[in-house]
Design a protein around this motif. Structure first.
Motif, PDB file in Angstrom:
ATOM      1  N   ASP A   5      -8.378 -14.603   6.642  1.00 58.12           N
ATOM      2  CA  ASP A   5      -6.888 -14.443   6.793  1.00 58.12           C
ATOM      3  C   ASP A   5      -6.104 -14.510   5.514  1.00 58.12           C
ATOM      4  OD1 ASP A   5      -4.174 -14.469   7.878  1.00 58.12           O
ATOM      5  OD2 ASP A   5      -4.008 -15.922   7.591  1.00 58.12           O
ATOM      6  N   ALA A   6      -7.303 -15.611   5.006  1.00 58.63           N
ATOM      7  CA  ALA A   6      -6.871 -15.859   3.662  1.00 58.63           C
ATOM      8  C   ALA A   6      -7.118 -14.683   2.534  1.00 58.63           C
ATOM      9  CB  ALA A   6      -7.819 -17.201   3.110  1.00 58.63           C
ATOM     10  N   ASN A   7      -8.273 -13.875   2.640  1.00 56.84           N
ATOM     11  CA  ASN A   7      -8.934 -12.878   1.958  1.00 56.84           C
ATOM     12  C   ASN A   7      -7.979 -11.825   2.657  1.00 56.84           C
ATOM     13  OD1 ASN A   7     -10.731 -13.728   0.680  1.00 56.84           O
ATOM     14  ND2 ASN A   7     -12.516 -12.877   2.227  1.00 56.84           N
ATOM     15  N   LYS A   8      -7.153 -11.972   3.330  1.00 55.75           N
ATOM     16  CA  LYS A   8      -5.897 -10.419   3.786  1.00 55.75           C
ATOM     17  C   LYS A   8      -4.353 -10.490   2.915  1.00 55.75           C
ATOM     18  CE  LYS A   8      -4.080  -9.098   7.976  1.00 55.75           C
ATOM     19  NZ  LYS A   8      -3.331  -8.581   9.534  1.00 55.75           N
ATOM     20  N   ARG A   9      -3.795 -11.575   2.865  1.00 52.38           N
ATOM     21  CA  ARG A   9      -2.979 -11.780   2.457  1.00 52.38           C
ATOM     22  C   ARG A   9      -3.465 -11.966   0.877  1.00 52.38           C
ATOM     23  NH1 ARG A   9      -0.869 -17.222   5.646  1.00 52.38           N
ATOM     24  NH2 ARG A   9      -0.730 -16.167   7.079  1.00 52.38           N
ATOM     25  N   HIS A  10      -4.405 -12.370  -0.051  1.00 55.07           N
ATOM     26  CA  HIS A  10      -4.807 -12.133  -1.192  1.00 55.07           C
ATOM     27  C   HIS A  10      -4.700 -10.340  -1.664  1.00 55.07           C
ATOM     28  CE1 HIS A  10      -6.331 -13.220  -5.349  1.00 55.07           C
ATOM     29  NE2 HIS A  10      -6.812 -12.390  -5.048  1.00 55.07           N
ATOM     30  N   ARG A  11      -5.124  -9.343  -0.542  1.00 52.59           N
ATOM     31  CA  ARG A  11      -5.096  -8.527  -0.882  1.00 52.59           C
ATOM     32  C   ARG A  11      -3.620  -7.288  -0.745  1.00 52.59           C
ATOM     33  NH1 ARG A  11     -10.046  -8.115   2.234  1.00 52.59           N
ATOM     34  NH2 ARG A  11      -8.425  -7.958   4.357  1.00 52.59           N
ATOM     35  N   LYS A  12      -3.268  -8.214  -0.615  1.00 54.00           N
ATOM     36  CA  LYS A  12      -1.353  -8.098  -0.013  1.00 54.00           C
ATOM     37  C   LYS A  12      -0.569  -8.388  -1.344  1.00 54.00           C
ATOM     38  CE  LYS A  12      -0.721  -7.438   5.050  1.00 54.00           C
ATOM     39  NZ  LYS A  12      -0.290  -7.753   5.895  1.00 54.00           N
ATOM     40  N   HIS A  13      -1.541  -9.390  -1.782  1.00 58.28           N
ATOM     41  CA  HIS A  13      -0.506  -9.990  -3.237  1.00 58.28           C
ATOM     42  C   HIS A  13      -1.566 -10.911  -3.667  1.00 58.28           C
ATOM     43  CE1 HIS A  13       3.206 -10.137  -1.073  1.00 58.28           C
ATOM     44  NE2 HIS A  13       1.779 -10.342   0.555  1.00 58.28           N
ATOM     45  N   PRO A  14      -1.656 -10.290  -4.858  1.00 61.35           N
ATOM     46  CA  PRO A  14      -3.518 -10.566  -6.076  1.00 61.35           C
ATOM     47  C   PRO A  14      -2.701 -11.584  -6.596  1.00 61.35           C
ATOM     48  CG  PRO A  14      -2.583  -7.759  -6.084  1.00 61.35           C
ATOM     49  CD  PRO A  14      -1.677  -8.564  -4.926  1.00 61.35           C
TER      50      PRO A  14
END
Length: 88
Positions: A5-14
């Motif tokens: 989940d954290a990686n998915k959010r990080h991809r959206k908002h780098p």
């Protein structure tokens, strides 16, 4: 799940920092009954088996079967009646 989940959010908002949070677990009534039963069985065996000179006798076996049957009946009743549908 937390890392995914954290990686998915990080991809959206780098530009935003990576934040790991707790993963919510929904504990149902049957899981609670099964967990308590397992704990009772394990603690009971830790006490009863040494007192019985490290022999698993028929009496202990029938006791384990009885505890399992009671736990299973309680779980079925909980599932069919909807009591303790979701304990958070």
């Amino acid at each position: 799940m937390m890392v995914k989940d954290a990686n998915k959010r990080h991809r959206k908002h780098p530009d935003a920092p990576v934040k790991y949070g707790p993963y919510p677990v929904k504990v149902g009534g049957t899981l609670l009954v099964s967990s308590v039963t397992l704990l009772i069985i394990l603690l009971g065996l830790l006490i009863v088996v040494p007192l019985n000179k490290w022999v698993l006798s028929r009496k202990i076996g029938w006791g384990l079967i009885a505890l399992w049957a009671i736990s299973t009946i309680v779980n079925v009743v909980i599932e069919l009646s909807g009591v303790w549908a979701r304990v958070s």
